[in-house]
Design a protein around this motif. Structure first.
Motif, PDB file in Angstrom:
ATOM      1  N   MET A 452       0.858  -1.180   0.000  1.00  0.00           N
ATOM      2  CA  MET A 452       0.000   0.000   0.000  1.00  0.00           C
ATOM      3  C   MET A 452       0.897   1.234   0.000  1.00  0.00           C
ATOM      4  O   MET A 452       1.607   1.492   0.976  1.00  0.00           O
ATOM      5  CB  MET A 452      -0.904  -0.016   1.236  1.00  0.00           C
ATOM      6  N   VAL A 453       0.864   1.969  -1.108  1.00  0.00           N
ATOM      7  CA  VAL A 453       1.708   3.157  -1.227  1.00  0.00           C
ATOM      8  C   VAL A 453       1.041   4.367  -0.581  1.00  0.00           C
ATOM      9  O   VAL A 453       1.652   5.108   0.179  1.00  0.00           O
ATOM     10  CB  VAL A 453       2.016   3.462  -2.712  1.00  0.00           C
ATOM     11  N   LYS A 454      -0.252   4.512  -0.850  1.00  0.00           N
ATOM     12  CA  LYS A 454      -0.957   5.677  -0.326  1.00  0.00           C
ATOM     13  C   LYS A 454      -2.420   5.333  -0.061  1.00  0.00           C
ATOM     14  O   LYS A 454      -3.071   4.663  -0.852  1.00  0.00           O
ATOM     15  CB  LYS A 454      -0.862   6.848  -1.322  1.00  0.00           C
ATOM     16  N   ILE A 455      -2.905   5.807   1.071  1.00  0.00           N
ATOM     17  CA  ILE A 455      -4.329   5.675   1.423  1.00  0.00           C
ATOM     18  C   ILE A 455      -4.951   7.056   1.299  1.00  0.00           C
ATOM     19  O   ILE A 455      -4.397   8.041   1.791  1.00  0.00           O
ATOM     20  CB  ILE A 455      -4.491   5.147   2.866  1.00  0.00           C
ATOM     21  N   SER A 456      -6.095   7.142   0.636  1.00  0.00           N
ATOM     22  CA  SER A 456      -6.710   8.447   0.389  1.00  0.00           C
ATOM     23  C   SER A 456      -7.109   9.127   1.693  1.00  0.00           C
ATOM     24  O   SER A 456      -7.414   8.470   2.698  1.00  0.00           O
ATOM     25  CB  SER A 456      -7.939   8.293  -0.505  1.00  0.00           C
ATOM     26  N   LYS A 458      -9.794  10.750   2.188  1.00  0.00           N
ATOM     27  CA  LYS A 458     -11.201  10.424   2.427  1.00  0.00           C
ATOM     28  C   LYS A 458     -11.316   9.142   3.245  1.00  0.00           C
ATOM     29  O   LYS A 458     -12.099   9.062   4.202  1.00  0.00           O
ATOM     30  CB  LYS A 458     -11.922  10.251   1.088  1.00  0.00           C
ATOM     31  N   LEU A 459     -10.524   8.137   2.883  1.00  0.00           N
ATOM     32  CA  LEU A 459     -10.559   6.858   3.574  1.00  0.00           C
ATOM     33  C   LEU A 459     -10.024   6.983   4.997  1.00  0.00           C
ATOM     34  O   LEU A 459     -10.598   6.445   5.946  1.00  0.00           O
ATOM     35  CB  LEU A 459      -9.746   5.832   2.796  1.00  0.00           C
ATOM     36  N   LEU A 460      -8.939   7.720   5.169  1.00  0.00           N
ATOM     37  CA  LEU A 460      -8.336   7.872   6.487  1.00  0.00           C
ATOM     38  C   LEU A 460      -9.241   8.613   7.457  1.00  0.00           C
ATOM     39  O   LEU A 460      -9.203   8.367   8.663  1.00  0.00           O
ATOM     40  CB  LEU A 460      -7.001   8.617   6.373  1.00  0.00           C
ATOM     41  N   ASN A 461     -10.061   9.501   6.938  1.00  0.00           N
ATOM     42  CA  ASN A 461     -10.944  10.299   7.793  1.00  0.00           C
ATOM     43  C   ASN A 461     -12.296   9.643   8.039  1.00  0.00           C
ATOM     44  O   ASN A 461     -13.112  10.166   8.798  1.00  0.00           O
ATOM     45  CB  ASN A 461     -11.151  11.685   7.192  1.00  0.00           C
ATOM     46  N   ASP A 462     -12.542   8.534   7.388  1.00  0.00           N
ATOM     47  CA  ASP A 462     -13.805   7.819   7.551  1.00  0.00           C
ATOM     48  C   ASP A 462     -13.602   6.714   8.576  1.00  0.00           C
ATOM     49  O   ASP A 462     -12.905   5.741   8.328  1.00  0.00           O
ATOM     50  CB  ASP A 462     -14.249   7.223   6.207  1.00  0.00           C
ATOM     51  N   LYS A 463     -14.217   6.849   9.779  1.00  0.00           N
ATOM     52  CA  LYS A 463     -13.998   5.879  10.846  1.00  0.00           C
ATOM     53  C   LYS A 463     -14.443   4.482  10.465  1.00  0.00           C
ATOM     54  O   LYS A 463     -13.904   3.487  10.942  1.00  0.00           O
ATOM     55  CB  LYS A 463     -14.702   6.340  12.122  1.00  0.00           C
ATOM     56  N   GLU A 464     -15.441   4.388   9.601  1.00  0.00           N
ATOM     57  CA  GLU A 464     -15.902   3.070   9.190  1.00  0.00           C
ATOM     58  C   GLU A 464     -14.843   2.345   8.364  1.00  0.00           C
ATOM     59  O   GLU A 464     -14.853   1.138   8.248  1.00  0.00           O
ATOM     60  CB  GLU A 464     -17.207   3.195   8.400  1.00  0.00           C
ATOM     61  N   ILE A 471      -8.700  -1.650  12.250  1.00  0.00           N
ATOM     62  CA  ILE A 471      -8.236  -2.467  11.130  1.00  0.00           C
ATOM     63  C   ILE A 471      -8.997  -2.133   9.869  1.00  0.00           C
ATOM     64  O   ILE A 471     -10.217  -2.034   9.865  1.00  0.00           O
ATOM     65  CB  ILE A 471      -8.418  -3.961  11.464  1.00  0.00           C
ATOM     66  N   LEU A 472      -8.290  -1.975   8.782  1.00  0.00           N
ATOM     67  CA  LEU A 472      -8.912  -1.736   7.485  1.00  0.00           C
ATOM     68  C   LEU A 472      -9.372  -3.074   6.919  1.00  0.00           C
ATOM     69  O   LEU A 472      -8.555  -3.946   6.648  1.00  0.00           O
ATOM     70  CB  LEU A 472      -7.902  -1.098   6.531  1.00  0.00           C
ATOM     71  N   PRO A 473     -10.665  -3.292   6.769  1.00  0.00           N
ATOM     72  CA  PRO A 473     -11.145  -4.587   6.267  1.00  0.00           C
ATOM     73  C   PRO A 473     -10.581  -4.893   4.885  1.00  0.00           C
ATOM     74  O   PRO A 473     -10.468  -4.013   4.039  1.00  0.00           O
ATOM     75  CB  PRO A 473     -12.677  -4.393   6.213  1.00  0.00           C
ATOM     76  N   GLU A 474     -10.248  -6.151   4.665  1.00  0.00           N
ATOM     77  CA  GLU A 474      -9.607  -6.529   3.407  1.00  0.00           C
ATOM     78  C   GLU A 474     -10.481  -6.244   2.186  1.00  0.00           C
ATOM     79  O   GLU A 474      -9.976  -5.880   1.134  1.00  0.00           O
ATOM     80  CB  GLU A 474      -9.252  -8.014   3.459  1.00  0.00           C
ATOM     81  N   GLY A 480     -10.428   1.402  -4.677  1.00  0.00           N
ATOM     82  CA  GLY A 480      -9.930   2.524  -5.466  1.00  0.00           C
ATOM     83  C   GLY A 480      -9.427   3.656  -4.600  1.00  0.00           C
ATOM     84  O   GLY A 480      -8.875   4.635  -5.119  1.00  0.00           O
ATOM     85  N   GLU A 481      -9.618   3.549  -3.288  1.00  0.00           N
ATOM     86  CA  GLU A 481      -9.151   4.583  -2.363  1.00  0.00           C
ATOM     87  C   GLU A 481      -7.723   4.330  -1.894  1.00  0.00           C
ATOM     88  O   GLU A 481      -7.171   5.102  -1.124  1.00  0.00           O
ATOM     89  CB  GLU A 481     -10.075   4.662  -1.142  1.00  0.00           C
TER      90      GLU A 481
END
Length: 494
Positions: A452-456, A458-464, A471-474, A480-481
Motif C-alpha cells: 500500500m503506497v498511499k491511502i486516500s 477520504k478513507l483515512l478520515n472515515d472511521k468506518e 483495522i482496514l477490512p480486506e 480505489g481509495e
C-alpha cells in the motif's frame, strides 16, 4: 338501527373480554408429539452447563408436566440466562423448555408465565432423576460473623458437598485472607461484592483493603467482584490468587493492583478482567494452556509481561492493547496453535519498540491488527530457524506509518505469506519493505507482491474505513481509495 349496532358492539366486546380472560389458560404445544414419540430427554444446568440424560422412567412425568403448562403472556426474549433447559427429543426433532424460574419459561422464543406449583414440580422431578445437582447461586443469602468480627454474606451452591459462594465481606483489616470455610461451609466461589461497609466507614472490602489472599480451595472469582470505578478508586494493590481457576469478566477492572502472578491453577481470565488497571506494571502467567479472553488486560499499565515459554492456550482480541510494554517476548506455539493470538492483541502499545520471536518455530502467524498503531515498532525480525511467517493486515503506507515498516527475514528457507486479494490476482503485504537473504523464498514472494503506497484522505478520515487506527477490512482494499505499488525489497548476504 342504533340499538342493533350498540347491541352488536356489546356482544363483540363481551367476546373479546371472554377471549382475553381465557387466553392465559390456552395450553402450550411443544410440537404435537406424544409420550410414545420421545426417544430421550436432556436437562442442561444453567449454572454450570452440565448435561444430564433423564432415564426412560422419567419420560412420563416430564411429558405430563410440560404439556400441562398454560400461557399467561407472550413476548420476545430480551434477556439471557436460565435456571435449566429441558430438551425433549421426539420425531427426529428437539423441543426445548428453558426454565427461567418456577413461574417463567421460554418456549418457541417467547417468554411465558406458568403456574408456580407446576414449575416447582418440574424442577423437583428433574432433580429426582439426577439433574440440577447444583442450585443457582444467590437464591437465599445467609450471614455469619467470625471471632475476629468479620461479617460475611453467602449463598449455598451445593448442599451435598457443603459449598458456598461468598458475596460480600465487612472487615476492619487492611490485609485480608478470604477463608477456606465459613460457618462450616466450603468457600469455592467469590461472587460480586456489594461494598458493604464495616463499623469504620473508611474501611471497605472494595475500597480500602490493600492486600487480599484467596485461601486454597477457592476456585472462582465472579464477574465484577472487585471492579472499581474512577470516582471511588480503591487501595487494593496486591492479590494472592491461591488455587483460583477461573477469573470472571471485569473481576478486577479499574483496580489499583501493582503486580500480578497468575498461578498454574488459573485456566481462564475473563473479558476485561484486569482492564484499566493503570498501576499494574508487572504480569506473570504460569499456565501454558490458559485462555486470556478479549480485552483481559486492555489499557492497563503493564511494562513487564512474562508469558509461558511454550503456549497452547489463547490470547484474545485486544487482550493487551494500549499497555506500556517496550519489549515483547512472543511465546512459542506449535504449528496447530500458531493462530492462537487474536485480532489486535497488542495494538496501540505506544511504547513498544521490539518483539523477540522464538527460535525453531514452524509457523509464526501475526493476525489482523496485532501490532496496529504501534508507531514505535518499526521492524520485526524473524530468526533463521523460522519455518513460515504469515503477516495479516497491520496497516502501513507511505502516508500512514502507524505500524511496522520492515519485515526482516533472516532465514533463506523461511516462507512468507501476506494477503491474497479477493480476486486472487495478486498478493498484498501491508508493510513498507521486506529485508531477506538474496534468492530466499521470502524475497521471491515479495517481488511478486504489492504494498500500500498511499491511502486516500477520504478513507483515512472515515472511521468506518479504519482511519482512526482500527483495522482496514480486506474487502475495502479493492475500493480505489488505495494506491498500490511494487513491494520494496532489500536483499542481504547470507
Amino acid at each position: 338501527m342504533r340499538k342493533r349496532i350498540l347491541s352488536g358492539c356489546l356482544v363483540f366486546l363481551t367476546l373479546v373480554a371472554i377471549f382475553v380472560v381465557l387466553l392465559p389458560r390456552i395450553p402450550i404445544s411443544l410440537g404435537g408429539f406424544s409420550e410414545e414419540d420421545i426417544t430421550k430427554i436432556h436437562v442442561v444446568d444453567g449454572n454450570n452447563g452440565e448435561v444430564t440424560e433423564i432415564p426412560e422412567e422419567g419420560f412420563s412425568e416430564i411429558y405430563e408436566l410440560t404439556k400441562g403448562m398454560n400461557r399467561v403472556f407472550g413476548g420476545q426474549v430480551d434477556f439471557m440466562g436460565w435456571d435449566y433447559d429441558v430438551i425433549i427429543f421426539a420425531n427426529n426433532k428437539e423441543y426445548s423448555v428453558e426454565v427461567i424460574s418456577e413461574d417463567t419459561v421460554i418456549i418457541d422464543g417467547k417468554v411465558l408465565s406458568i403456574d408456580w406449583e407446576l414449575g416447582r414440580r418440574l424442577k423437583e422431578t428433574v432433580k429426582k432423576y439426577g439433574a440440577m445437582k447444583t442450585e443457582i447461586v444467590g437464591d437465599v443469602e445467609h450471614t455469619f460473623t467470625d471471632k475476629a468480627g468479620n461479617n460475611y454474606t453467602y449463598s449455598i451452591i451445593d448442599e451435598k458437598d457443603k459449598s458456598i459462594c461468598l458475596h460480600h465481606i465487612a472487615t476492619k483489616q487492611f490485609e485480608f485472607t478470604i477463608p477456606a470455610q465459613i460457618d462450616g461451609w466450603k468457600v469455592v466461589r467469590v461472587g460480586q461484592f456489594y461494598a458493604e461497609l464495616s463499623e469504620n466507614p473508611a474501611v471497605d472490602i472494595n475500597h480500602n483493603i490493600r492486600a487480599l489472599t484467596f485461601s486454597p480451595g477457592i476456585k472462582e472469582i465472579g464477574e465484577s467482584a472487585f471492579a472499581e470505578d474512577e470516582e471511588a478508586k480503591g487501595e487494593l494493590s496486591a492479590v494472592d490468587l491461591g488455587t483460583v481457576g477461573k477469573i470472571g469478566d471485569s473481576a478486577f477492572a479499574g483496580s489499583s493492583l501493582e503486580k500480578l502472578f497468575l498461578p498454574q491453577s488459573v485456566y481462564e481470565v475473563g473479558e476485561n478482567a484486569f482492564s484499566e488497571c493503570e498501576n499494574l506494571k508487572e504480569v506473570t502467567v504460569a499456565n501454558p494452556a490458559i485462555e486470556l479472553k478479549d480485552g483481559a488486560f486492555g489499557s492497563s499499565g503493564i511494562e513487564n509481561l512474562e508469558l509461558p515459554k511454550r503456549m497452547t492456550g489463547k490470547i484474545g482480541a485486544w487482550c493487551f492493547d494500549n499497555i506500556a510494554i517496550r519489549t515483547l517476548r512472543w511465546p512459542e506455539f506449535s504449528k496447530k496453535d500458531a493462530k492462537n493470538i487474536d485480532t489486535g492483541a497488542f495494538s496501540w502499545c505506544k511504547a513498544l519498540t521490539k518483539v523477540v520471536f522464538p527460535e525453531n518455530q514452524e509457523h509464526i502467524y501475526i493476525e489482523n491488527g496485532v501490532f496496529g498503531e504501534c508507531k514505535k515498532l518499526t521492524e520485526l525480525t524473524f530468526p533463521k530457524t523460522t519455518g513460515k511467517v504469515t503477516y495479516r493486515t497491520n496497516l502501513y503506507a507511505d502516508n500512514y506509518k502507524h505500524s511496522c515498516k520492515t519485515l526482516n527475514i533472516l532465514g533463506k528457507d523461511t516462507e512468507l505469506k501476506g494477503i491474497t486479494t479477493a480476486k486472487e490476482d495478486y498478493e498484498l503485504l501491508t508493510v513498507g519493505e521486506i529485508k531477506a537473504p538474496a534468492g530466499s523464498k521470502a524475497i521471491k514472494y515479495a517481488k511478486k507482491a504489492k504494498r500500500m503506497v498511499k491511502i486516500s484522505e477520504k478513507l483515512l478520515n472515515d472511521k468506518e474505513w479504519g482511519g482512526d487506527g482500527e483495522i482496514l477490512p480486506e474487502y475495502y482494499m479493492e475500493s480505489g481509495e488505495v494506491v498500490y505499488g511494487k513491494m520494496k525489497v532489500k536483499e542481504t548476504k547470507i
